[in-house]
Structures are given as C-alpha cells and as structure tokens.
Design an enzyme around this catalytic site. Sequence first.
Site, PDB file in Angstrom:
ATOM      1  N   ASP A  96     -17.435  52.849 -10.530  1.00  0.00           N
ATOM      2  CA  ASP A  96     -17.597  52.401  -9.319  1.00  0.00           C
ATOM      3  C   ASP A  96     -17.079  53.719  -8.692  1.00  0.00           C
ATOM      4  O   ASP A  96     -16.239  54.609  -8.993  1.00  0.00           O
ATOM      5  CB  ASP A  96     -16.584  51.085  -9.059  1.00  0.00           C
ATOM      6  CG  ASP A  96     -16.792  50.739  -7.448  1.00  0.00           C
ATOM      7  OD1 ASP A  96     -17.555  50.830  -6.719  1.00  0.00           O
ATOM      8  OD2 ASP A  96     -16.250  49.760  -7.237  1.00  0.00           O
ATOM      9  N   ASP A 135     -22.529  45.321  -1.769  1.00  0.00           N
ATOM     10  CA  ASP A 135     -22.040  44.057  -1.355  1.00  0.00           C
ATOM     11  C   ASP A 135     -23.117  42.950  -1.163  1.00  0.00           C
ATOM     12  O   ASP A 135     -22.190  42.540  -1.158  1.00  0.00           O
ATOM     13  CB  ASP A 135     -20.370  45.214  -1.552  1.00  0.00           C
ATOM     14  CG  ASP A 135     -19.981  46.034  -2.213  1.00  0.00           C
ATOM     15  OD1 ASP A 135     -20.779  45.296  -3.590  1.00  0.00           O
ATOM     16  OD2 ASP A 135     -19.132  46.535  -1.623  1.00  0.00           O
TER      17      ASP A 135
HETATM   18  C1  DGJ Z   1     -17.325  47.835  -4.405  1.00  0.00           C
HETATM   19  C2  DGJ Z   1     -18.288  47.204  -5.284  1.00  0.00           C
HETATM   20  O1  DGJ Z   1     -18.622  47.225  -4.952  1.00  0.00           O
HETATM   21  C3  DGJ Z   1     -17.787  46.024  -5.122  1.00  0.00           C
HETATM   22  O2  DGJ Z   1     -18.805  45.123  -6.593  1.00  0.00           O
HETATM   23  C4  DGJ Z   1     -16.659  45.510  -5.582  1.00  0.00           C
HETATM   24  O3  DGJ Z   1     -16.112  46.325  -7.101  1.00  0.00           O
HETATM   25  C5  DGJ Z   1     -15.287  46.754  -5.117  1.00  0.00           C
HETATM   26  N1  DGJ Z   1     -16.026  47.567  -5.290  1.00  0.00           N
HETATM   27  C6  DGJ Z   1     -13.227  46.500  -5.530  1.00  0.00           C
HETATM   28  O4  DGJ Z   1     -13.277  47.242  -5.090  1.00  0.00           O
END
Ligand code: DGJ
Length: 721
Positions: A475, A543
């Site tokens: 990430d 997300d």
């Molecule tokens: C952003 C990601 O896109 C989410 O899926 C998740 O992993 C969060 N970060 C965790 O902080």
Amino acid sequence: MPEPTSPPAPHAPSQSVSFDISTGTGVLRTPGSAYALRIGADGSPRHVYWGAPLSDAEIAALPSAKSPADSSFEADAVADELAVETGARFGPAGLRVRFADGTRGAQWRFEGFDLDPDGPGDTLRVRLVDRVYPLAADLHYRVWPDTDVIERWVTLRHTGGPGADAGTGSIVVERCDSAAWTLPARPDYRLSHLVGGWSSEFQLRRDRVPVAETTLTSRRGATSHHANPWLALDDGTATETAGQVWSAALAWSGSWRITVERDPVGRLSFTGGAGHEGVGVTLQPGETWQTPVFAGLYSGAGFGGASRAWHAYVRAHVLPHPEEDRPVVYNSWEATGFDVTEADQKKLAGLAARAGAELFVLDDGWFGARRDDTAGLGDWAPFRGAFPNGLRPLAAEVRRLGMRFGLWVEPEMVNVDSDLYRAHPDWVIHSPTREPTELRNQLMLNLGRPDTAAWVLRTLDALVRENSVDFLKWDMNRVVTEAGWPGHPDPDRLWTEHVRSVYRIMDRLRADHPALRIEGCAGGGGRVDLGIMARTDQCWTSDNTDPVDRIGIQAGFGQVYPAAAMAAWATDSPNGSTFRETPLRFRFHVAMAGALGLGGDLAEWSEEELDQAAAFVAEYKEIRPLVQRGIAWRLRSADGVSGVHYAAPDDSEHVVLVWRPTMAFGHEPAPVVLPGLRAGSRYVDLFWGAEYSGESLTTRGLPLGLPAGDYASRVIRLRRV
Ligand code: DGJ
C-alpha cells in the site's frame, strides 16, 4: 537528408523495423499498424506517419513534416519525435536542457541508427548527438509480433569525460520526455482520459480537444487517483466498435506529464514522460539517463478495439505471470479495520475458506503500535497484544484451511510516532527548514537513499521469509510534499529515485521469492500504471467497493488495464463508504468482472449469505479463465444496462455479465448486442438452454432476462454448439 557521421551498426534484418539510410526514414510495422519517422534537415527526427498499415512505397512517398526553420509563422505543430528547444519550435518541448555556459536546447546531428539493439522484441535506435555540447540522445522504438503497441523511450548521455572543461561541465535536464506522438490532421479531435480522486478513480471523460495545449499530469510523486497516465484520441466519430483511435500509456509510477497540442490547422501531437514542471536532474560527465517507456497504440476498431489491444499487450508483455489464475482473495480491512487480533482473523479465515477464498490477506493494524493511523507505521514487527506468538500461528491456520497467506504492508511510509522515525528522522523526504505536511498522519521514506532502501528490502525479505508470506498487499497512502533530500547534490532526483527504488525492491523481492505475489495499492487505485504492473500481479482498484460506483470505476480501469489485474471485492451492505444497500447477488456479479475477492465482515453474514457467497465464488472459478484471460467487449444498452462480455479467444466459451442498477419506467431492457460473437457460429445459453445464431446475437442481440426491479444482474454463459 544529412549524412550520418558514422556508418550504421551491423544488424540482423527485421521485418518489423527498418531504416532506409538514403532517405533517413525509419519504419515500424505491427500486425495492424505502421509508424514512420524521418530525419529532418536540421538533424531532428520528425514524424511522418502513424495509422493503418501502408506499403513501403506509400510510406516512402509521404511528405516530410515542414522544417521548423521554414515555419516560424506557420500555424502547424512541428511534429518532432522529441521536441527540442532550438530552431523555430514554440510548442511544448519534450527535451529541455541547459548547458554549463547557459546555452539552452539541444541541436542535433543524426549520428546513425541500429536495428534490434535492445532485444527482446524488434527495436530501432536512432542516435543523435549535439553539434557542440557533450550530449547524446538515443530514441528507442520497440515493436512485438503480437501487438500494435509501440514502446518508446529515450536515453540521454553526457558524453564529456571526467576532465571536461567548464564549458562542457554538468548538463541540467529540466525535462526529458519519453516520446512525442503526432496524429494526422482532422477537423476535430476528442480526448478520452481518466480522472477522479480517492474512492472515485478511473472516471472516463471524453472532452473535445481545444486548439491549445492541454496537460494531463500528476505532481504528487505518484501516478495519482486524479489522473491516470493514459489517453485516447479520436476525431470525435469513433465508437465503442468502430473508428480510428490513437492511444498511449506511460510506464511510470511517479509524477508525470502528458501535454496534448492541437494546432489551428487540425493536427494534433502529444508529448509525455516522467516528472512535472520545475523538477529536473543534473547530468555529470559520463552519466546516462533513461526515461520510462511511453507506449502508443493505433486501433482502427474503436475504443473497444483499443482496449482489447491494451489488455492483450499488458498480459503478454507487462504482467509478470499472465498465465496464472488470480486467486480469490479474502481481505480483512472492511471487516476489522485496525482492530485485528489472532482470534478474530482466524475466525474470518475459517469463514473465508468456507466461502471458497484461496488467499487470506491480513490488512493494516497487525504491527507495532498501529491501533489507528496515528502510530506504528514503519515498525514491522507483529503487535504482541494481538499476535502473542507472532504471525505464524495465523499463517499456519490459513494454510490448514487450504488458503495462501497474504500480508498488508506500507513499506514506503512512517508515522512520526514510530520507533523507526525516532531512530532515523533523516530517512524521510523533507526540507529541514520547512514545516512537514503529514498526510494520513504519516511521512514518506526517501527510498532514493541507499540506506533507507536497503532497510526496506531487508525488512520485507525477513517478513516474507519468517512468516512464509505468499502475497504482499503493498500500500501507499500519501504522496510527496516538502520534497527535499538534505545533503544530496541534486535533490530533485528524489522524484525519480524513490520510484526506481520501489521498482528495484519489488524486482528483488520477486527474484528472491519466486512464489511471492504482490498486489499494488495506493489508498485504492492511486498507483495503477504500466510501470507498477510490471512488478505486481494485480492492483487494488479503489477503496470504493459500492457495486454501483464500481461499475463506472471498473469500466474506466478497463479502458487500458485487463480484468486479471483489477482486484474487485464483494463487500457488506450497506456499503461502508456510500451506505447504499444492494443485494449480495449484485455485489458479486459486479466484482466477478475482475479478479474477484471478498472484503466484507463475514462474521456478520448469515448462513444463507455465506452459502450464496460460496456458490458465487464457485461459479466465478468456473468463468475465471474467461474473465481473466478472455477478450473483453464492453456492453451498453439504452436502458441503463451495462456489462462486459469475455470471449474465449477460440470462440468456444463466453460469459456475459450485465448489471442494471436502476430500473426505469418498468421497462424490459432491450436485448444487448454482442459484437464479439461470430456470424456462422451457434451458441447455447447454459442456464436457459436457449440457442442463438451468431448473426442474431451480433445484430438483434441477447435477451437478458433480467429480473424486474433495481440492482438486477445476471451472469450469462454461452457455449458454441
Ligand atoms: C488503503 C487501502 O486501499 C485499503 O484497502 C486498506 O488497506 C487501508 N489502506 C489500510 O490502511
């Protein structure tokens, strides 16, 4: 045409790439397109042709673009392959250099060409040198036998030796694009591009191109949620299934810029590469600078044809393991947030396995003092309060359940409240005299620093090794601000060096752990591009997992990137971001158009929902080869129905996913035309048993049989009989 100053290097003959030294014309051929350039009177390579295949004689007869020396008051763009700042050039320069004595701009002498110096693929290299200063540039072109994509990049070399005098000292490269592309004159031009933000990535826009310069860019040090480094251009008449489309995509995961210039006489060109304005590098004698690839594609088959060509190219030449089925992932983020414990993750793992998941990913919150987003980033040791014996017991349970084990990491980042930052405050990107901006309460490590990069690699390597991690969700939740590199003689290098270092670390991890798979993520789809895709197996798309919003997000993603790389989860209802309530079936049917995963709080799902989920996952596994490796046709009807058809390359099997979020006026939707089917074939609907001819499905269309009401969807499977 000026004589080259050195004879061409010996080369093996290549049918796809040729260069006629007598006219200075280079020609690239792909299965469905041709591209030609010619060395201009001033030594600069100039564009001649890009479009449908033409014969050698036709290409030879094409006129050269006007010389910039002839055209100081002409209206048309100069059509350089990489525009310099010298001569009567007034458009966006792709190469901006300043020499030690203050002189600006390169002035080229054509030095020669090489065929196939850069294998694999068929390549052409055009060698240029400055007439006075110690600067050489190679323009590289690569084509492959199975795609119409042309890959282009540039190598700059400071050719001065260590003893170079003051006049030839360092060279400031303010900008070096990877390529410029020129399109034929048309009365009008339309730009398709992808815009958005967090939770709304990949929104397709089609805008008329003004007679002006239009810039698509990210100044964030990352690809960005806001614009994706891809574009498509047509004259305003192309459709999903027909018309000429020129498209390009950049293989770079940092800041980038593509400038489209439409001139008043109807021609259009665009130049693009890494970096944003005001940020450059200083080359020292002997140094080489290579740009990322800017890939371009001509399609005569409309937007859908261009997308299918991109998908095939990404699968054949970009993704590391295109032949593999992407596993059905379960990810705990939407279920447990930061509040993770061994017990609850084991419980979720059991439910995920029951639903058919093949890989369990423990998301954020498992390490250090990470109870929320204010602390712990950078301290990659399991939080003993939640994982008293480390991660191995969970990993073992996941394996016992028949799944692989995946782990979330955000290796480029640090919370100020972390042991890592306390020990190494100098490791972050920062300007000592400027107030640091914390985004999501975090700062960014400068992976351009060899010590920081080595620590990240060591840490990830140990995590993977010690816990037998099969999959990293990598990430990245903030971008670059206060872009300083204290003590570095050329601090702007951090914009490129950070990205290259991420690439190197991923490449190294993959080489050392051949079974490791990586999901790229940046707060959703903030770092999706051909550069990161070369080292990741899939990307987290957004997300936003609301299926209604996802239909548009996925359609935008699919303009260029294939379904195999598009991670898509079925999650809870109401949705955590949009609070919209949708049926389980609709959520699954939308997510089944990509690399299906599960992301909900399965502990809250009823027995019936879990059984249904297992049935959807089982169905997905049956259609997965088609979804992930089939040929994609986007579908649209007039009744708010959209969908996608994935066809087996040999026409034997087909799957059509259709979604209708809202029913309008109680109307039955019209049959959806399937242009990807073949006249002369007959197909049976595996559910209803109905049989259709290819002629009927490509002209009248497929009756959808959607149930009445909102959030209607179907997965229709057709088999050739
Ligand atoms: C952003 C990601 O896109 C989410 O899926 C998740 O992993 C969060 N970060 C965790 O902080």
